[in-house]
Motif scaffolding. Structure first.
Motif, PDB file in Angstrom:
ATOM      1  N   LEU A 289       2.272  -2.792   0.575  1.00 51.48           N
ATOM      2  CA  LEU A 289       0.904  -3.052   0.535  1.00 51.48           C
ATOM      3  C   LEU A 289       0.826  -4.650   0.249  1.00 51.48           C
TER       4      LEU A 289
ATOM      5  N   PRO B 118      -3.625  -1.207  -4.969  1.00 55.86           N
ATOM      6  CA  PRO B 118      -4.842  -0.622  -4.826  1.00 55.86           C
ATOM      7  C   PRO B 118      -5.882  -0.487  -5.748  1.00 55.86           C
TER       8      PRO B 118
ATOM      9  N   GLN C 277      -6.303  -0.620   2.817  1.00 53.54           N
ATOM     10  CA  GLN C 277      -5.731  -1.696   3.083  1.00 53.54           C
ATOM     11  C   GLN C 277      -4.337  -1.258   3.914  1.00 53.54           C
TER      12      GLN C 277
ATOM     13  N   ALA D 150      -0.811  -0.472   5.128  1.00 53.19           N
ATOM     14  CA  ALA D 150       0.233   0.132   4.460  1.00 53.19           C
ATOM     15  C   ALA D 150       1.528   0.364   5.369  1.00 53.19           C
TER      16      ALA D 150
ATOM     17  N   HIS E  62      -3.113   2.768   6.856  1.00 48.25           N
ATOM     18  CA  HIS E  62      -3.721   2.233   5.969  1.00 48.25           C
ATOM     19  C   HIS E  62      -3.740   3.071   4.547  1.00 48.25           C
ATOM     20  N   CYS E  63      -3.839   2.572   3.360  1.00 51.04           N
ATOM     21  CA  CYS E  63      -3.765   3.077   2.030  1.00 51.04           C
ATOM     22  C   CYS E  63      -5.042   2.663   1.128  1.00 51.04           C
TER      23      CYS E  63
END
Length: 121
Positions: free
Chosen positions: A36, A40, A47, A49, A115-116
């Protein structure tokens, strides 16, 4: 309960920014891992990942150490446990991940379509 950890990884030769976060999720004898750009933040949106090769379980323990193969330095900065089930897959980009984090970070962690995000009600 399985564990999670977030590591600050500096000096990785393949990281042009010089610093990123490794997200590790305990999965049997190793940890599924994603890179990342930043830590987070709850309800801050998703965002990118990037899936990484599995990491050793030792990184779930409190530590700060050189990464093997001259790949920089890593320091554990957040940790805890999670509930939920990791999808059974050999390709981490193949299936979405939705887990509940308890510990330093709390909330619903979701990794989907590369994405995370972390959300709290």
């Amino acid at each position: 309960m399985p564990r999670y950890a977030l590591l600050r990884h500096t000096g990785a030769p393949d990281d042009p920014s010089g610093c990123h976060i490794d997200l590790l999720l305990e999965d049997g004898d190793t940890c599924r891992t994603w890179r990342l750009a930043t830590m987070p933040r709850p309800n801050a949106g998703a965002q990118p990942a990037v899936p990484l090769p599995p990491h050793r379980l030792v990184w779930l323990e409190p530590r700060s150490a050189a990464v093997s193969g001259n790949r920089g330095w890593a320091e554990r900065i957040h940790a805890g446990s999670y509930s939920g089930v990791l999808p059974n897959t050999t390709d981490p980009t193949d299936k979405d991940v939705t887990l509940q984090l308890q510990g330093d970070l709390q909330g619903c962690l979701r990794i989907a379509k590369g994405h995370c995000s972390l959300t709290i009600p």
